[in-house]
Design an enzyme around this catalytic site. Structure first.
Site, mmCIF file in Angstrom:
data_model
loop_
_atom_site.group_PDB
_atom_site.id
_atom_site.type_symbol
_atom_site.label_atom_id
_atom_site.label_comp_id
_atom_site.label_asym_id
_atom_site.label_seq_id
_atom_site.Cartn_x
_atom_site.Cartn_y
_atom_site.Cartn_z
ATOM 1 N N TYR A 109 -4.827 -6.058 14.898
ATOM 2 C CA TYR A 109 -3.674 -6.878 14.529
ATOM 3 C C TYR A 109 -3.504 -8.095 15.427
ATOM 4 O O TYR A 109 -3.692 -8.017 16.645
ATOM 5 C CB TYR A 109 -2.390 -6.042 14.593
ATOM 6 N N LYS A 156 -11.846 -6.178 -4.068
ATOM 7 C CA LYS A 156 -13.110 -6.397 -3.323
ATOM 8 C C LYS A 156 -14.310 -6.029 -4.171
ATOM 9 O O LYS A 156 -15.108 -5.162 -3.810
ATOM 10 C CB LYS A 156 -13.143 -5.596 -2.015
ATOM 11 N N LYS A 159 0.174 -8.088 -2.740
ATOM 12 C CA LYS A 159 -1.207 -7.583 -2.779
ATOM 13 C C LYS A 159 -1.183 -6.105 -3.153
ATOM 14 O O LYS A 159 -0.410 -5.332 -2.576
ATOM 15 C CB LYS A 159 -1.871 -7.785 -1.409
ATOM 16 N N THR A 160 -2.041 -5.745 -4.113
ATOM 17 C CA THR A 160 -2.090 -4.348 -4.566
ATOM 18 C C THR A 160 -3.476 -3.761 -4.344
ATOM 19 O O THR A 160 -4.471 -4.486 -4.228
ATOM 20 C CB THR A 160 -1.794 -4.269 -6.080
ATOM 21 N N ASP A 199 0.837 -1.204 0.000
ATOM 22 C CA ASP A 199 0.000 0.000 0.000
ATOM 23 C C ASP A 199 0.872 1.254 0.000
ATOM 24 O O ASP A 199 1.092 1.879 1.047
ATOM 25 C CB ASP A 199 -0.927 -0.010 1.228
ATOM 26 N N ILE A 251 -23.493 -6.058 -8.670
ATOM 27 C CA ILE A 251 -24.229 -7.136 -9.337
ATOM 28 C C ILE A 251 -23.291 -7.853 -10.311
ATOM 29 O O ILE A 251 -22.275 -7.281 -10.744
ATOM 30 C CB ILE A 251 -25.473 -6.600 -10.083
ATOM 31 N N GLY A 252 -23.669 -9.080 -10.645
ATOM 32 C CA GLY A 252 -22.801 -9.921 -11.465
ATOM 33 C C GLY A 252 -22.317 -9.278 -12.745
ATOM 34 O O GLY A 252 -21.120 -9.283 -13.063
ATOM 35 N N HIS A 253 -23.226 -8.680 -13.516
ATOM 36 C CA HIS A 253 -22.873 -8.095 -14.812
ATOM 37 C C HIS A 253 -21.803 -7.011 -14.643
ATOM 38 O O HIS A 253 -20.838 -6.947 -15.409
ATOM 39 C CB HIS A 253 -24.152 -7.509 -15.443
HETATM 40 P P1 5BU Z 1 -1.889 -3.173 7.172
HETATM 41 O O1 5BU Z 1 -1.029 -2.002 6.859
HETATM 42 O O2 5BU Z 1 -1.082 -4.441 7.443
HETATM 43 O O3 5BU Z 1 -2.934 -2.886 8.213
HETATM 44 O O4 5BU Z 1 -2.656 -3.423 5.768
HETATM 45 C C1 5BU Z 1 -3.652 -4.392 5.630
HETATM 46 C C2 5BU Z 1 -4.095 -4.494 4.195
HETATM 47 O O5 5BU Z 1 -5.043 -5.527 4.085
HETATM 48 C C3 5BU Z 1 -4.749 -3.264 3.625
HETATM 49 O O6 5BU Z 1 -4.417 -3.176 2.254
HETATM 50 C C4 5BU Z 1 -6.237 -3.533 3.765
HETATM 51 O O7 5BU Z 1 -6.983 -2.918 2.729
HETATM 52 C C5 5BU Z 1 -6.303 -5.030 3.630
HETATM 53 N N1 5BU Z 1 -7.383 -5.665 4.400
HETATM 54 C C6 5BU Z 1 -7.466 -5.595 5.770
HETATM 55 O O8 5BU Z 1 -6.663 -4.952 6.425
HETATM 56 N N2 5BU Z 1 -8.469 -6.243 6.432
HETATM 57 C C7 5BU Z 1 -9.400 -6.974 5.782
HETATM 58 O O9 5BU Z 1 -10.259 -7.595 6.407
HETATM 59 C C8 5BU Z 1 -9.284 -7.037 4.368
HETATM 60 C C9 5BU Z 1 -8.278 -6.394 3.712
HETATM 61 BR BR1 5BU Z 1 -10.480 -8.022 3.449
#
Ligand code: 5BU
Length: 379
Positions: free
Chosen positions: A331, A101, A64-65, A42, A105-107
Site C-alpha cells: 500500500y 484481467k 470496480k467489481t 470486493d 488468446i485473442g479469440h
Molecule cells: P485492496 O482491498 O484495496 O487491497 O483491494 C485492491 C483491489 O485492486 C483488489 O480488487 C485487487 O484485485 C485489485 N488489484 C490490486 O490490488 N493490485 C493490482 O496490481 C491490480 C488489481 Br491490477
C-alpha cells in the site's frame, strides 16, 4: 516518473483534448464531482455490492467489481445485478470497471468479454487485460467492443405483458378481429395489442374483451437523443449536470501491479504503452503504479490499486508507504500515488470497506486523493 504536460493539466482541460469518448466523459465526471476515487467493491454478495454502490456512489467516479467473487449474482440481462449496477451508475454518476484481467488468446478473450452468462460488455463501461499473452488480446477486445457497438443500434428489446384492458385500449381494439394485432403507437417504439374476446353475441357482434397482450419493441439507436440529452433536474434516477455516459467501451492495460515481487518488467510495461498507442480508440489507459505518458501526444489515464491512508492523526506525506496486507499486497498513500507518482485515480478496497463507517471513510479518501491532485497541479 517522467515529466509530462498531462501531470500539470487539469482533468477538465484534458477532457477536451482526448479523443476517447469514454475517457473524456470520465475526466468531466471527475471535474464535476471533485473526485478521483475508485471503490474496489470486493464484497461477497450481490446484495452488499448494490448497497455499497448506492451508498458510496456519490463519492466515487469509478466502481470496480470482481463479478466472479460475488455470490447471488443475477445474470438476467435486463433486470440482473449488472443492469442494477448500471442504473446506480446513472443515478450517482460513476463508471463500472470490471477488473476481469482477461489473459488468454485473442479469440477466447473476445468471447469472454462479449458472451457467456455474465455478458460483461453489456454493463461494464471499462475492463482490463493482462497483456502477457501478447498484443493480440488487445486487438481482439477492441474488435469485440466494435462489433457490440455496431450491433447495438439494431438491437430490438421486446417485452410482452398480459393484462386487463384500459378504456383506450378497448376503443383501439374495437374494430379488430379476435386475436388480430392492432398497432397503437408508432413513435419510435412499436406496440402491438392482441385483443382476446370472451365470445360472440348471437347477432355476430363481439363480446367483451377479457385480456390484452401488449408486445412492445424498442429500438435503441446509437444516435439516440439519450446520449446527448442533459439530465433534467429533479429526475432522481439520473445524475444531474452531465449527460449519460457514451456507449463506447474502454480498456485499461495492466501495465504494472501493486503486489510484491510481481513479474511485470520494464520491457513488459513498455510493450503495454506501445499497444495502447496502437489502439487509442479503445484503450483509455493503464492500471499502473505511476504515470506512463511520455510522448507529447500521450493522454492516457492511470488508475492505481494498492492504496491506503494511515490513521487520521498520522501525516501521509512523511510516510508514502503504509505497509501491506500480509498476502503480497503493498500500500501507498494517495499523496504518493497521485501527488508524486502522477497517477490519476486511486483504487481503494479494504481501506474503505473495513472502516467502521465506509461512507464517511470513502469521503476521507476522496478528499485526500483530490487534494493530492490539486497540489500536484500547483507544484
Ligand atoms: P485492496 O482491498 O484495496 O487491497 O483491494 C485492491 C483491489 O485492486 C483488489 O480488487 C485487487 O484485485 C485489485 N488489484 C490490486 O490490488 N493490485 C493490482 O496490481 C491490480 C488489481 Br491490477
Amino acid at each position: 516518473m517522467a515529466s509530462h504536460p498531462t501531470l500539470k493539466t487539469t482533468f477538465a482541460v484534458r477532457s477536451e483534448a482526448t479523443t476517447h469518448p469514454l475517457t473524456s466523459y470520465l475526466l468531466r465526471l471527475m471535474d464535476l464531482k471533485a473526485s478521483n476515487l475508485c471503490l474496489s467493491a470486493d464484497v461477497p454478495t450481490a446484495r452488499e455490492l448494490l448497497y455499497l454502490a448506492d451508498k458510496i456512489g456519490p463519492s466515487i467516479v469509478v466502481l470496480k467489481t470482481h463479478y466472479d467473487m460475488v455470490s447471488g449474482w443475477d445474470f438476467h440481462p435486463d433486470t440482473g445485478t449488472g443492469a442494477k449496477l448500471a442504473s446506480l451508475a446513472r443515478k450517482h454518476g460513476f463508471l463500472i470497471f470490471e477488473d476481469r484481467k482477461f489473459g488468454d488468446i485473442g479469440h477466447t478473450v473476445e468471447l469472454q468479454y462479449t458472451g457467456g452468462s455474465a455478458r460483461i460488455i453489456d454493463w461494464a463501461h471499462i475492463v482490463n487485460v493482462n497483456m502477457v499473452p501478447g498484443k493480440a488480446s488487445v486487438a481482439s477486445l477492441a474488435q469485440g467492443a466494435r462489433r457490440w457497438l455496431e450491433r447495438y443500434p439494431c438491437e430490438v428489446k421486446t417485452s410482452v405483458t398480459v393484462g386487463t384492458p384500459t378504456m383506450d385500449q378497448f376503443e383501439d381494439a374495437e374494430d379488430a378481429k379476435d386475436g388480430e394485432p392492432v398497432t397503437v403507437n408508432g413513435n419510435g417504439s412499436n406496440m402491438m395489442e392482441k385483443p382476446i374476446y370472451a365470445g360472440r353475441n348471437g347477432d355476430g357482434r363481439k363480446g367483451s374483451i377479457v385480456s390484452i397482450t401488449t408486445v412492445t419493441q424498442q429500438y435503441e439507436s446509437a444516435a439516440s437523443p439519450r446520449l446527448t440529452k442533459t439530465i433534467a433536474e429533479g429526475d432522481e434516477s439520473l445524475f444531474p449536470g452531465i449527460e449519460e455516459a457514451p456507449l463506447n467501451r474502454g480498456l485499461l492495460i495492466l501495465a504494472q501491479m501493486s503486489s510484491e515481487g510481481n513479474f511485470m518488467t520494464r520491457e513488459y510495461t513498455q510493450a503495454c504503452v506501445e499497444a495502447a498507442r496502437e489502439h487509442k480508440d479503445f484503450v483509455m489507459g493503464f492500471i499502473s503504479q505511476e504515470a506512463l505518458n511520455t510522448q507529447a501526444d500521450d493522454d492516457f489515464i492511470h488508475m492505481t490499486p494498492g492504496c491506503q491512508l494511515p490513521p487520521e492523526d498520522e501525516d501521509q506525506q512523511t510516510n508514502g508507504k503504509v505497509g501491506g496486507d500480509g498476502q503480497g499486497q503493498q500500500y501507498n498513500t494517495p499523496y504518493k500515488i497521485i501527488g508524486i507518482a502522477g497517477s490519476d485515480i486511486a483504487i481503494v478496497g479494504r481501506g474503505i470497506l473495513k472502516a467502521s463507517d465506509p461512507v464517511e471513510e470513502a469521503e476521507r479518501y476522496r478528499s485526500a486523493a483530490w487534494k493530492a491532485y490539486t497540489e500536484r497541479l500547483l507544484r
